[in-house]
Design a protein around this motif. Structure first.
Motif, PDB file in Angstrom:
ATOM      1  N   ARG A 220       0.762  -1.599   0.114  1.00 14.78           N
ATOM      2  CA  ARG A 220       0.123   0.282  -0.249  1.00 14.78           C
ATOM      3  C   ARG A 220       0.795   1.627  -0.628  1.00 14.78           C
ATOM      4  N   ASP A 221       1.186   1.474   1.205  1.00 18.48           N
ATOM      5  CA  ASP A 221       2.032   3.456   1.374  1.00 18.48           C
ATOM      6  C   ASP A 221       2.869   3.196   2.214  1.00 18.48           C
ATOM      7  N   ARG A 222       3.341   2.041   1.679  1.00 15.17           N
ATOM      8  CA  ARG A 222       4.635   1.606   2.379  1.00 15.17           C
ATOM      9  C   ARG A 222       5.873   0.783   1.948  1.00 15.17           C
ATOM     10  N   ILE A 223       6.730   0.727   1.709  1.00 15.07           N
ATOM     11  CA  ILE A 223       7.934   0.582   1.769  1.00 15.07           C
ATOM     12  C   ILE A 223       8.859  -0.341   2.829  1.00 15.07           C
ATOM     13  N   ARG A 224       9.057  -1.241   2.679  1.00 15.70           N
ATOM     14  CA  ARG A 224      10.358  -2.250   3.540  1.00 15.70           C
ATOM     15  C   ARG A 224      11.308  -2.236   2.850  1.00 15.70           C
ATOM     16  N   VAL A 225      12.395  -2.029   4.423  1.00 12.71           N
ATOM     17  CA  VAL A 225      13.570  -1.920   3.209  1.00 12.71           C
ATOM     18  C   VAL A 225      14.034  -3.636   3.710  1.00 12.71           C
ATOM     19  N   LEU A 226      13.787  -4.553   3.289  1.00 14.59           N
ATOM     20  CA  LEU A 226      14.533  -5.553   3.744  1.00 14.59           C
ATOM     21  C   LEU A 226      15.599  -6.562   3.883  1.00 14.59           C
ATOM     22  N   ASP A 227      16.994  -5.534   2.939  1.00 16.66           N
ATOM     23  CA  ASP A 227      18.424  -6.335   3.574  1.00 16.66           C
ATOM     24  C   ASP A 227      19.100  -4.324   2.823  1.00 16.66           C
ATOM     25  N   ARG A 228      19.303  -3.606   3.910  1.00 17.41           N
ATOM     26  CA  ARG A 228      19.761  -2.545   3.086  1.00 17.41           C
ATOM     27  C   ARG A 228      21.171  -2.751   3.353  1.00 17.41           C
ATOM     28  N   ASP A 229      22.128  -3.078   3.047  1.00 23.51           N
ATOM     29  CA  ASP A 229      23.421  -3.273   3.439  1.00 23.51           C
ATOM     30  C   ASP A 229      23.557  -3.620   1.668  1.00 23.51           C
ATOM     31  N   ALA A 230      22.460  -4.707   1.574  1.00 31.60           N
ATOM     32  CA  ALA A 230      22.595  -5.338  -0.112  1.00 31.60           C
ATOM     33  C   ALA A 230      21.882  -4.233  -1.464  1.00 31.60           C
ATOM     34  N   LEU A 231      20.975  -3.806  -0.434  1.00 28.75           N
ATOM     35  CA  LEU A 231      20.859  -2.080  -1.459  1.00 28.75           C
ATOM     36  C   LEU A 231      21.744  -0.727  -1.354  1.00 28.75           C
ATOM     37  N   ALA A 232      22.462  -0.981  -0.315  1.00 34.91           N
ATOM     38  CA  ALA A 232      23.345   0.278  -0.511  1.00 34.91           C
ATOM     39  C   ALA A 232      24.960  -0.604  -1.461  1.00 34.91           C
ATOM     40  N   LYS A 233      24.142  -1.199  -1.242  1.00 31.62           N
ATOM     41  CA  LYS A 233      25.550  -2.146  -2.040  1.00 31.62           C
ATOM     42  C   LYS A 233      25.661  -2.029  -3.218  1.00 31.62           C
ATOM     43  N   LEU A 234      24.500  -2.185  -4.217  1.00 29.06           N
ATOM     44  CA  LEU A 234      23.843  -2.472  -5.880  1.00 29.06           C
ATOM     45  C   LEU A 234      23.954  -0.794  -5.962  1.00 29.06           C
ATOM     46  N   ALA A 235      23.317   0.217  -4.976  1.00 24.23           N
ATOM     47  CA  ALA A 235      23.512   1.863  -5.376  1.00 24.23           C
ATOM     48  C   ALA A 235      24.518   2.537  -6.178  1.00 24.23           C
ATOM     49  N   SER A 236      25.549   1.977  -4.418  1.00 25.82           N
ATOM     50  CA  SER A 236      26.661   2.355  -4.428  1.00 25.82           C
ATOM     51  C   SER A 236      26.647   3.604  -3.554  1.00 25.82           C
ATOM     52  N   TYR A 237      25.504   3.302  -2.054  1.00 20.98           N
ATOM     53  CA  TYR A 237      25.031   4.268  -1.572  1.00 20.98           C
ATOM     54  C   TYR A 237      25.745   4.525  -0.449  1.00 20.98           C
ATOM     55  N   GLU A 238      26.030   5.689  -0.144  1.00 20.17           N
ATOM     56  CA  GLU A 238      26.673   6.018   1.375  1.00 20.17           C
ATOM     57  C   GLU A 238      26.045   7.354   1.942  1.00 20.17           C
ATOM     58  N   ALA A 239      25.724   7.222   2.738  1.00 18.99           N
ATOM     59  CA  ALA A 239      24.216   7.993   3.591  1.00 18.99           C
ATOM     60  C   ALA A 239      25.328   8.968   4.395  1.00 18.99           C
ATOM     61  N   VAL A 240      24.819  10.072   3.775  1.00 19.34           N
ATOM     62  CA  VAL A 240      25.130  11.355   4.334  1.00 19.34           C
ATOM     63  C   VAL A 240      25.469  12.239   5.702  1.00 19.34           C
ATOM     64  N   LEU A 241      26.148  11.817   6.773  1.00 24.38           N
ATOM     65  CA  LEU A 241      25.946  11.966   8.016  1.00 24.38           C
ATOM     66  C   LEU A 241      26.116  13.606   7.860  1.00 24.38           C
ATOM     67  N   ASP A 242      24.938  13.946   8.098  1.00 24.73           N
ATOM     68  CA  ASP A 242      24.750  15.529   8.932  1.00 24.73           C
ATOM     69  C   ASP A 242      25.179  16.050   9.998  1.00 24.73           C
ATOM     70  N   GLU A 243      26.158  17.099   9.995  1.00 20.89           N
ATOM     71  CA  GLU A 243      25.897  17.673  11.848  1.00 20.89           C
ATOM     72  C   GLU A 243      23.885  18.145  11.514  1.00 20.89           C
ATOM     73  N   PRO A 244      23.749  18.303  12.873  1.00 19.29           N
ATOM     74  CA  PRO A 244      22.353  18.954  12.837  1.00 19.29           C
ATOM     75  C   PRO A 244      21.892  19.837  12.273  1.00 19.29           C
ATOM     76  N   ARG A 245      21.068  20.404  11.459  1.00 21.75           N
ATOM     77  CA  ARG A 245      20.922  20.855   9.899  1.00 21.75           C
ATOM     78  C   ARG A 245      20.071  22.477  10.569  1.00 21.75           C
ATOM     79  N   PRO A 246      19.468  23.881   9.675  1.00 21.16           N
ATOM     80  CA  PRO A 246      19.219  24.915  10.373  1.00 21.16           C
ATOM     81  C   PRO A 246      17.860  24.326  10.027  1.00 21.16           C
ATOM     82  N   LEU A 247      16.495  24.781  10.403  1.00 24.49           N
ATOM     83  CA  LEU A 247      15.593  24.542  10.821  1.00 24.49           C
ATOM     84  C   LEU A 247      14.371  26.582  11.134  1.00 24.49           C
ATOM     85  N   ILE A 248      13.723  27.155  10.042  1.00 19.93           N
ATOM     86  CA  ILE A 248      13.772  28.188   9.489  1.00 19.93           C
ATOM     87  C   ILE A 248      12.076  28.539   9.311  1.00 19.93           C
TER      88      ILE A 248
END
Length: 248
Positions: A220-248
């Protein structure tokens, strides 16, 4: 745009400010933001928040809901540029340019904090910390677009879709729209198709491949990530580890 006045949220007790994804504001900055905010607006799903080439007198911060940024060619072909979530500033181009070069549409019923565009200069004149925050927001938008451009230019359809799902999951998790590998998904396959630059049929086939590999499920209106490591490897994905971001 179908719109209604929304309950006025006190900036000092804003629920978004309680989230660790956002940096705290100094007292004077918070006072300014409280005065800068002219009200709140709730728009229905499907409503246009900002129109391309429009000279809206307002900027907005999303308080609740999903939206998406997009640009449409004369023949109706649409490119989804990005998705917007709570805490995102909408209409930042209007702070320095005379009009918008893309549109923003609500994916869900969305509540917006409203700011007067003609008061933006006072941020740069009197509040250098907030001016830096606006510059940071613009730079972060550029960083996000870098990742999407790489996807459109170099990643395969399967890699693009994997990247986009993880990108949306991480951003949604920051604001409580994803947890325990479950992502709220108010968007359709058509939205994904326009974001990925592939046809709806190709998008459907690509989703099926991810299902068959046991990497995700979509209920329906939800996606479940079943294997994040495999998905990240497939996408060559690296999470951006931000410092707390501004809120205006």
């Amino acid at each position: 745009m179908t719109e209604t006045a929304a309950f006025q949220t006190n900036c000092r007790t804003c629920p978004l400010r309680q989230k660790t994804a956002f940096r705290p504001l100094e007292g004077k900055e918070l006072d300014f933001i409280s005065n800068f905010k002219s009200g709140e607006l709730t728009v229905e799903a499907g409503a246009t928040i900002v129109q391309e080439e429009n000279k809206s007198p307002h900027l907005y911060t999303i308080l609740e809901g999903w939206a998406f940024r997009h640009k449409t060619l004369n023949d109706g072909r649409r490119q989804v540029l990005n998705f917007a979530l709570p805490g995102d500033l909408v209409g930042i181009q209007l702070a320095v340019l005379k009009d918008m070069q893309h549109s923003v549409t609500a994916l869900t019923d969305t509540t917006l904090c409203v700011f007067q565009r003609d008061k933006v200069w006072s941020i740069f004149k009197d509040h250098p910390g907030l001016a830096f925050a606006m510059t940071w927001i613009a730079a972060r938008e550029e960083q996000i677009l870098d990742g999407h451009i790489i996807s459109l230019g170099q990643r395969t359809a399967l890699e693009r879709l994997s990247y986009l799902i993880l990108h949306l999951y991480d951003r949604a998790q920051d604001v409580g729209y994803a947890s325990n590998q479950m992502l709220d998904a108010p968007f359709s396959q058509s939205h994904l198709s326009d974001a990925l630059g592939i046809t709806p049929v190709h998008t459907s086939r690509t989703l099926r491949k991810l299902f068959e590999r046991g990497l995700i499920s979509w209920e329906r209106d939800r996606i479940r990530v079943l294997d994040r490591d495999a998905l990240a490897k497939l996408a060559s994905y690296e999470a951006v580890l931000d410092e707390p971001r501004p809120l205006i």
